[in-house]
Design a protein around this motif. Structure first.
Motif, PDB file in Angstrom:
ATOM      1  N   LYS A 126     -37.457 -75.173  -3.016  1.00 18.22           N
ATOM      2  CA  LYS A 126     -36.096 -74.786  -3.400  1.00 18.22           C
ATOM      3  C   LYS A 126     -36.015 -73.286  -3.687  1.00 18.22           C
ATOM      4  O   LYS A 126     -35.076 -72.615  -3.254  1.00 18.22           O
ATOM      5  CB  LYS A 126     -35.672 -75.583  -4.640  1.00 18.22           C
ATOM      6  N   ASN A 127     -36.993 -72.745  -4.397  1.00 15.68           N
ATOM      7  CA  ASN A 127     -37.003 -71.311  -4.719  1.00 15.68           C
ATOM      8  C   ASN A 127     -37.056 -70.459  -3.446  1.00 15.68           C
ATOM      9  O   ASN A 127     -36.332 -69.467  -3.325  1.00 15.68           O
ATOM     10  CB  ASN A 127     -38.187 -70.969  -5.626  1.00 15.68           C
ATOM     11  N   VAL A 128     -37.928 -70.846  -2.525  1.00 12.48           N
ATOM     12  CA  VAL A 128     -38.055 -70.098  -1.268  1.00 12.48           C
ATOM     13  C   VAL A 128     -36.741 -70.156  -0.496  1.00 12.48           C
ATOM     14  O   VAL A 128     -36.246 -69.135  -0.004  1.00 12.48           O
ATOM     15  CB  VAL A 128     -39.225 -70.650  -0.417  1.00 12.48           C
ATOM     16  N   GLU A 135     -30.105 -65.155  -1.423  1.00  9.11           N
ATOM     17  CA  GLU A 135     -30.364 -63.745  -1.738  1.00  9.11           C
ATOM     18  C   GLU A 135     -30.521 -62.884  -0.485  1.00  9.11           C
ATOM     19  O   GLU A 135     -30.477 -61.661  -0.552  1.00  9.11           O
ATOM     20  CB  GLU A 135     -31.624 -63.622  -2.602  1.00  9.11           C
ATOM     21  N   GLY A 136     -30.807 -63.521   0.639  1.00  9.30           N
ATOM     22  CA  GLY A 136     -30.945 -62.793   1.898  1.00  9.30           C
ATOM     23  C   GLY A 136     -32.244 -62.015   2.025  1.00  9.30           C
ATOM     24  O   GLY A 136     -32.314 -61.042   2.777  1.00  9.30           O
ATOM     25  N   LEU A 137     -33.263 -62.442   1.296  1.00  5.89           N
ATOM     26  CA  LEU A 137     -34.543 -61.741   1.354  1.00  5.89           C
ATOM     27  C   LEU A 137     -35.303 -62.118   2.625  1.00  5.89           C
ATOM     28  O   LEU A 137     -35.140 -63.209   3.166  1.00  5.89           O
ATOM     29  CB  LEU A 137     -35.395 -62.086   0.128  1.00  5.89           C
ATOM     30  N   THR A 138     -36.118 -61.205   3.086  1.00  6.99           N
ATOM     31  CA  THR A 138     -36.980 -61.482   4.246  1.00  6.99           C
ATOM     32  C   THR A 138     -38.154 -62.335   3.802  1.00  6.99           C
ATOM     33  O   THR A 138     -38.449 -62.442   2.597  1.00  6.99           O
ATOM     34  CB  THR A 138     -37.524 -60.175   4.864  1.00  6.99           C
ATOM     35  N   ASN A 139     -38.856 -62.911   4.769  1.00  5.74           N
ATOM     36  CA  ASN A 139     -40.039 -63.730   4.440  1.00  5.74           C
ATOM     37  C   ASN A 139     -41.069 -62.903   3.682  1.00  5.74           C
ATOM     38  O   ASN A 139     -41.716 -63.395   2.752  1.00  5.74           O
ATOM     39  CB  ASN A 139     -40.643 -64.319   5.707  1.00  5.74           C
ATOM     40  N   LYS A 140     -41.245 -61.655   4.091  1.00  3.93           N
ATOM     41  CA  LYS A 140     -42.227 -60.779   3.435  1.00  3.93           C
ATOM     42  C   LYS A 140     -41.834 -60.528   1.976  1.00  3.93           C
ATOM     43  O   LYS A 140     -42.683 -60.573   1.076  1.00  3.93           O
ATOM     44  CB  LYS A 140     -42.338 -59.469   4.202  1.00  3.93           C
ATOM     45  N   GLU A 141     -40.548 -60.269   1.734  1.00  2.00           N
ATOM     46  CA  GLU A 141     -40.071 -60.020   0.367  1.00  2.00           C
ATOM     47  C   GLU A 141     -40.234 -61.269  -0.503  1.00  2.00           C
ATOM     48  O   GLU A 141     -40.628 -61.170  -1.674  1.00  2.00           O
ATOM     49  CB  GLU A 141     -38.592 -59.593   0.384  1.00  2.00           C
TER      50      GLU A 141
END
Length: 187
Positions: A126-128, A135-141
């Motif tokens: 769920k967090n991921v 949040e629109g974060l990239t996988n790396k972020e």
């Protein structure tokens, strides 16, 4: 008794004379009928335009009667068309409003089912998912924030999407069909 009818020939000079003689009466009649100065001017202009364009073929005996009758008919036609346009516009506006309300309700229901599906996910998954989609974060972020590998991030996103797809499948199939039916009926 002479019953011969005198045909009025319309050349440029006669056209200008007719305009000067009758435009005020024509305008007054149109204004009284329509209640709008611009619309009344447009009607009078249309009648004179039609007179000029048809001058070769017209068999006028009484120009005044012809012009005033033309203004009357054009005014009635204008009002009829305006009424039809307004009724059509109202019908479309009401239909769009109903469709918007239906779509808005559908969106809220879908959002509620999606939120429930996301809430049912295991905590890390769920967090991921939320960091990725909300949040629109990239996988790396995401990997850096949660101190996990990018491969783990990919796994959790894939798992989240699979669970969400299964949970929403039944709901979406029914409501997509309903949405398509509503869209088809209104458009």
């Amino acid at each position: 008794m002479n019953t011969s009818v005198h045909k009025i020939e319309i050349n440029k000079r006669r056209f200008e004379e007719l305009f000067q003689l009758y435009w005020k009466r024509m305008y007054s009649f149109a204004l009284k009928s329509l209640g709008d100065e611009d619309d009344a001017k447009e009607i009078v202009q249309e009648v004179f335009k039609s007179l000029w364009e048809r001058r070769q073929h017209l068999q006028l005996q009484d120009a005044e009667r012809y012009l005033l009758r033309s203004v009357k008919l054009k005014s009635l036609e204008f009002l009829r068309n305006k009424g039809n346009k307004e009724r059509h516009h109202d019908l479309i506006s009401n239909s769009k409003s109903e469709l918007y309300e239906d779509n808005n309700l559908y969106y809220k229901e879908l959002k509620n089912h999606l939120d429930n599906a996301v809430d049912s996910l295991p905590t890390q998954c769920k967090n991921v998912y939320k960091l990725s989609r909300d949040e629109g974060l990239t996988n790396k972020e995401i990997a850096n924030n949660l101190l996990i590998s990018e491969r783990a991030v990919e796994y959790h996103i894939s798992k989240a999407l699979a669970v969400i797809k299964i949970r929403l499948k039944k709901y979406c199939n029914i409501n997509i069909a309903r949405f398509l039916l509503i869209s088809f009926l209104y458009f």
